[in-house]
Design a protein around this motif. Structure first.
Motif, PDB file in Angstrom:
ATOM      1  N   GLN A  84      25.801 -15.033 -29.488  1.00 52.59           N
ATOM      2  CA  GLN A  84      27.224 -14.637 -29.592  1.00 52.59           C
ATOM      3  C   GLN A  84      27.929 -14.315 -28.237  1.00 52.59           C
ATOM      4  N   GLU A  85      28.810 -15.215 -27.910  1.00 51.12           N
ATOM      5  CA  GLU A  85      29.615 -15.052 -26.450  1.00 51.12           C
ATOM      6  C   GLU A  85      30.554 -13.866 -26.972  1.00 51.12           C
ATOM      7  N   PRO A  86      30.621 -12.823 -25.991  1.00 53.70           N
ATOM      8  CA  PRO A  86      31.477 -11.615 -26.447  1.00 53.70           C
ATOM      9  C   PRO A  86      32.899 -12.017 -26.712  1.00 53.70           C
ATOM     10  N   ASN A  87      33.515 -13.103 -25.946  1.00 50.58           N
ATOM     11  CA  ASN A  87      34.992 -13.260 -26.316  1.00 50.58           C
ATOM     12  C   ASN A  87      35.131 -14.215 -27.412  1.00 50.58           C
ATOM     13  N   GLY A  88      34.236 -14.325 -28.415  1.00 53.63           N
ATOM     14  CA  GLY A  88      34.369 -15.441 -29.360  1.00 53.63           C
ATOM     15  C   GLY A  88      35.278 -14.942 -30.534  1.00 53.63           C
ATOM     16  N   GLY A  89      36.448 -14.387 -30.278  1.00 54.43           N
ATOM     17  CA  GLY A  89      37.409 -14.177 -31.521  1.00 54.43           C
ATOM     18  C   GLY A  89      38.149 -15.340 -31.650  1.00 54.43           C
ATOM     19  N   PRO A  90      39.216 -15.103 -32.581  1.00 57.80           N
ATOM     20  CA  PRO A  90      39.596 -13.722 -33.253  1.00 57.80           C
ATOM     21  C   PRO A  90      38.814 -13.340 -34.451  1.00 57.80           C
ATOM     22  N   ASN A  91      37.889 -14.105 -34.915  1.00 59.43           N
ATOM     23  CA  ASN A  91      37.130 -14.016 -36.243  1.00 59.43           C
ATOM     24  C   ASN A  91      35.646 -13.275 -35.747  1.00 59.43           C
ATOM     25  N   PHE A  92      35.246 -13.400 -34.668  1.00 57.02           N
ATOM     26  CA  PHE A  92      34.117 -12.875 -33.803  1.00 57.02           C
ATOM     27  C   PHE A  92      32.911 -13.143 -34.936  1.00 57.02           C
ATOM     28  N   TYR A  93      32.061 -12.001 -34.939  1.00 60.57           N
ATOM     29  CA  TYR A  93      30.695 -12.451 -35.584  1.00 60.57           C
ATOM     30  C   TYR A  93      30.216 -11.627 -36.930  1.00 60.57           C
ATOM     31  N   ASP A 125      39.067  -7.402 -45.290  1.00 60.80           N
ATOM     32  CA  ASP A 125      39.939  -8.005 -44.424  1.00 60.80           C
ATOM     33  C   ASP A 125      41.362  -7.569 -44.705  1.00 60.80           C
ATOM     34  N   ARG A 126      41.936  -6.638 -43.755  1.00 59.44           N
ATOM     35  CA  ARG A 126      43.194  -6.142 -44.030  1.00 59.44           C
ATOM     36  C   ARG A 126      44.189  -7.105 -43.094  1.00 59.44           C
ATOM     37  N   ARG A 127      44.079  -8.198 -42.528  1.00 56.41           N
ATOM     38  CA  ARG A 127      44.999  -8.973 -41.766  1.00 56.41           C
ATOM     39  C   ARG A 127      45.952  -9.542 -42.754  1.00 56.41           C
ATOM     40  N   GLY A 128      45.514 -10.181 -43.580  1.00 53.92           N
ATOM     41  CA  GLY A 128      46.272 -10.748 -44.421  1.00 53.92           C
ATOM     42  C   GLY A 128      47.132 -12.242 -43.947  1.00 53.92           C
ATOM     43  N   THR A 129      48.390 -11.987 -44.363  1.00 50.31           N
ATOM     44  CA  THR A 129      49.224 -13.020 -43.416  1.00 50.31           C
ATOM     45  C   THR A 129      50.176 -12.263 -42.338  1.00 50.31           C
ATOM     46  N   ASN A 130      49.682 -11.036 -42.046  1.00 51.36           N
ATOM     47  CA  ASN A 130      50.410 -10.512 -41.152  1.00 51.36           C
ATOM     48  C   ASN A 130      50.117 -10.763 -39.616  1.00 51.36           C
ATOM     49  N   THR A 131      48.917 -10.982 -39.517  1.00 48.10           N
ATOM     50  CA  THR A 131      48.339 -11.005 -37.978  1.00 48.10           C
ATOM     51  C   THR A 131      46.972 -11.617 -37.879  1.00 48.10           C
ATOM     52  N   PHE A 132      46.716 -12.448 -36.701  1.00 43.20           N
ATOM     53  CA  PHE A 132      45.376 -12.909 -36.481  1.00 43.20           C
ATOM     54  C   PHE A 132      44.471 -12.032 -35.782  1.00 43.20           C
ATOM     55  N   LEU A 133      44.888 -10.858 -35.357  1.00 41.45           N
ATOM     56  CA  LEU A 133      44.000  -9.848 -34.792  1.00 41.45           C
ATOM     57  C   LEU A 133      42.953  -9.239 -35.515  1.00 41.45           C
ATOM     58  N   PRO A 145      43.059   3.042 -38.412  1.00 46.86           N
ATOM     59  CA  PRO A 145      43.495   2.074 -39.359  1.00 46.86           C
ATOM     60  C   PRO A 145      43.832   0.917 -38.234  1.00 46.86           C
ATOM     61  N   THR A 146      43.741   0.966 -37.046  1.00 43.61           N
ATOM     62  CA  THR A 146      43.815  -0.379 -36.011  1.00 43.61           C
ATOM     63  C   THR A 146      42.701  -1.277 -36.272  1.00 43.61           C
ATOM     64  N   LEU A 147      41.519  -0.976 -36.953  1.00 37.96           N
ATOM     65  CA  LEU A 147      40.414  -1.746 -37.364  1.00 37.96           C
ATOM     66  C   LEU A 147      40.848  -2.552 -38.290  1.00 37.96           C
ATOM     67  N   LEU A 148      41.200  -3.858 -38.377  1.00 39.41           N
ATOM     68  CA  LEU A 148      41.871  -4.475 -39.429  1.00 39.41           C
ATOM     69  C   LEU A 148      40.563  -5.308 -40.253  1.00 39.41           C
ATOM     70  N   PHE A 149      39.385  -5.596 -39.478  1.00 37.12           N
ATOM     71  CA  PHE A 149      38.375  -6.366 -40.314  1.00 37.12           C
ATOM     72  C   PHE A 149      37.179  -5.361 -40.342  1.00 37.12           C
ATOM     73  N   ARG A 150      36.799  -5.111 -41.543  1.00 36.17           N
ATOM     74  CA  ARG A 150      35.793  -4.254 -41.717  1.00 36.17           C
ATOM     75  C   ARG A 150      34.608  -4.617 -42.640  1.00 36.17           C
ATOM     76  N   GLN A 151      33.412  -4.303 -42.300  1.00 42.07           N
ATOM     77  CA  GLN A 151      32.356  -4.697 -43.397  1.00 42.07           C
ATOM     78  C   GLN A 151      31.358  -3.409 -43.680  1.00 42.07           C
ATOM     79  N   TYR A 152      31.071  -3.634 -44.916  1.00 41.46           N
ATOM     80  CA  TYR A 152      30.484  -2.590 -45.749  1.00 41.46           C
ATOM     81  C   TYR A 152      29.045  -2.922 -46.243  1.00 41.46           C
ATOM     82  N   TYR A 153      28.118  -2.236 -46.565  1.00 42.25           N
ATOM     83  CA  TYR A 153      26.733  -2.633 -46.861  1.00 42.25           C
ATOM     84  C   TYR A 153      26.059  -1.623 -48.182  1.00 42.25           C
ATOM     85  N   THR A 154      25.462  -2.503 -48.959  1.00 46.24           N
ATOM     86  CA  THR A 154      24.609  -1.563 -49.780  1.00 46.24           C
ATOM     87  C   THR A 154      23.034  -1.730 -49.137  1.00 46.24           C
ATOM     88  N   LEU A 155      22.245  -0.773 -49.063  1.00 43.00           N
ATOM     89  CA  LEU A 155      20.722  -0.818 -48.636  1.00 43.00           C
ATOM     90  C   LEU A 155      20.024  -0.458 -49.828  1.00 43.00           C
TER      91      LEU A 155
END
Length: 482
Positions: A84-93, A125-133, A145-155
């Protein structure tokens, strides 16, 4: 190859010279060179053709060790999604939605899990059609609220014959580190993502600096054919996705008794469903299929030939002993012949029953192998039914081995018996150990010509002294100007 039978025996003092012999023979065959080039083959990074095309579910490394600061627990660390290259946005990892990310524990030696810890992720994914960030402002907390891409899990905790037990219902994964301006304190985010478990353990899903370290120019004719190409940690700067879990030993040992049954086998695996594709959309359908698997480091890369790699990733360990082609590559490995061709070191005689013991049965007197010592086979567990024991490729850990106060990167060579192949700590320098023991090094007597090894003696970023032990992710580009 027949299952290994025999009565389990009590633990005995490990003999330095005998275990060194195991390391010399086993690591020389598994930790050095094989066909391949460049960063395509590090530990279990991109080890097989199919999984190389699906990095989200590609297992890279597994670590298993007694927690140095909580010695009644074991910490299990499994990594996915390499390079994972750290600058691999905008969708990252991101983790793959709906896939099963599993850490499996075999306490009886059957090659089947007695307990599985399973993480299943979903995305908001809260970005929708508003932003690529990925984030549209500074992220100081996971709830910002500035974190637009979030992941949750069940263990879930899965045990045969029992209903799945949910340990974490809606855990929050730490996001990919998008940089210091966006996430000025990633350690804080990781701490917020760490969840205390009802059984007294804890877990976190996070991005981390890749803990594996080595100079991958080993694949250029073993460091240039004359050990001249050394000193660069090829994995420095790259991140991985990490699942860490700390569990009381009583939860992992057979019958809950780590005193009588201290040895466990560990491997990670990934399952996913077939994807139905349509324009701009993919939908998972059908049954789950295992697509990746990892126990001991480097086995799939350099022991198995290309034509067997994908099949090995699909197998459970319980089937390993029924695969003649796989077993033959353990008993008659390719790598010693390559070493002989390049450096003139005579290859050990075959069949390699020593490798059968370290990779498939664990090391124990009851395994009836060439090494009459007890180290890390489930056959040492006093309450198992030895008639059900089968050879299976797993990373085996004797939970009763005392924690080393100051771990030595060379492990056995310097008298430290807690490291690989008795589990694996992040600081274990697998490649340098292999280079030394190949040439006949003994504890306290290293080979001067190999004293520098590959010139990479530790990870680029130091490990933490407490859970989850892995280093925080890199935030700067790998490709830096001179």
């Amino acid at each position: 190859m027949n299952p290994v039978l025999g009565r389990p025996r009590p633990k005995s003092t490990v003999r330095t010279a005998a275990i060194l012999g195991v390391m010399a023979l086993a690591l020389a065959s598994s930790a050095l060179a094989g066909p391949g080039a460049g960063v395509g083959s590090a530990s279990s990074h991109r080890e097989a053709p199919l999984i190389a095309a699906d990095p989200q579910v590609d297992n890279t490394d597994v670590y298993a060790f007694t927690s140095p600061d909580r010695q009644d627990t074991v910490t299990l660390v499994a990594n996915w999604l390499p390079f994972q290259e750290p600058n691999g946005g905008p969708n990252f990892y991101p983790w793959a939605d709906g896939a099963h990310y599993d850490i499996n524990i075999d306490s009886q030696g059957t090659g089947r899990p007695d307990v599985t810890y399973r993480w299943t992720f979903h995305t908001e994914d809260r970005r929708g059609t508003n932003t690529f960030l990925y984030n549209n402002g500074v992220v100081n907390n996971l709830t910002d609220p500035t974190l637009l891409f979030r992941q949750y899990y069940t263990l879930q905790e899965l045990r045969p014959g029992c209903k799945p037990k949910t340990l974490v219902e809606h855990g929050t994964a730490a996001p990919s580190d998008t940089g210091k301006a966006s996430m000025p304190d990633y350690g804080r985010l990781r701490s917020q993502a760490t969840v205390q478990l009802p059984n007294g353990g804890q877990t976190v899903a996070t991005q981390a600096a890749d803990p594996f370290f080595l100079d991958l120019r080993v694949f250029d004719l073993l460091y240039g054919g004359n050990l001249s190409e050394v000193g660069q940690n090829t994995l420095a700067g790259y991140n991985v996705n990490t699942l860490s879990i700390q569990i009381p030993k009583s939860e992992l040992a057979f019958k809950g008794d780590p005193g009588r049954n201290p040895v466990i086998g560990v491997w990670s695996s990934t399952e996913k469903q077939t994807m139905k594709l349509s324009p701009g959309k993919e939908e998972p359908v059908g049954k789950y299929v295992q697509v990746s698997r990892l126990g001991n480091p480097l086995v799939n890369e350099v022991v198995l030939p290309a034509g067997l790699k994908d099949a090995f990733n699909s197998l459970p360990p319980s089937e390993d002993h029924n695969q003649p082609a796989v077993v033959n590559k353990v008993l008659n490995p390719e790598v010693p012949q390559l070493i002989q061709a390049i450096y003139g070191l005579p290859a050990p005689a075959t069949p390699r029953t020593d490798l059968q013991e370290i990779f498939l049965t664990g090391i124990a007197k009851a395994a009836n192998g060439p090494f009459a010592v007890d180290l890390n086979s489930q056959l040492m567990n006093q309450d198992i039914d030895a008639s059900r024991f089968v050879p299976a490729e797993e990373l085996r850990l004797n939970m009763s081995t005392p924690v080393t106060a100051n771990p030595d990167r060379l492990g056995i060579l310097n008298g430290d018996f807690q490291g690989f192949p008795n589990g694996r700590r992040p600081t274990d320098d697998v490649v340098d150990i292999a280079l030394q023991v190949m040439e006949g090094a003994t504890p306290g007597h290293l080979i001067p010509a190999l004293a520098a090894g590959d010139g990479v003696n530790q990870a680029d970023k130091p490990f933490s002294a407490s859970f989850p032990y892995v280093a925080l992710p890199y935030a700067k580009a790998v490709n830096q100007p001179n």
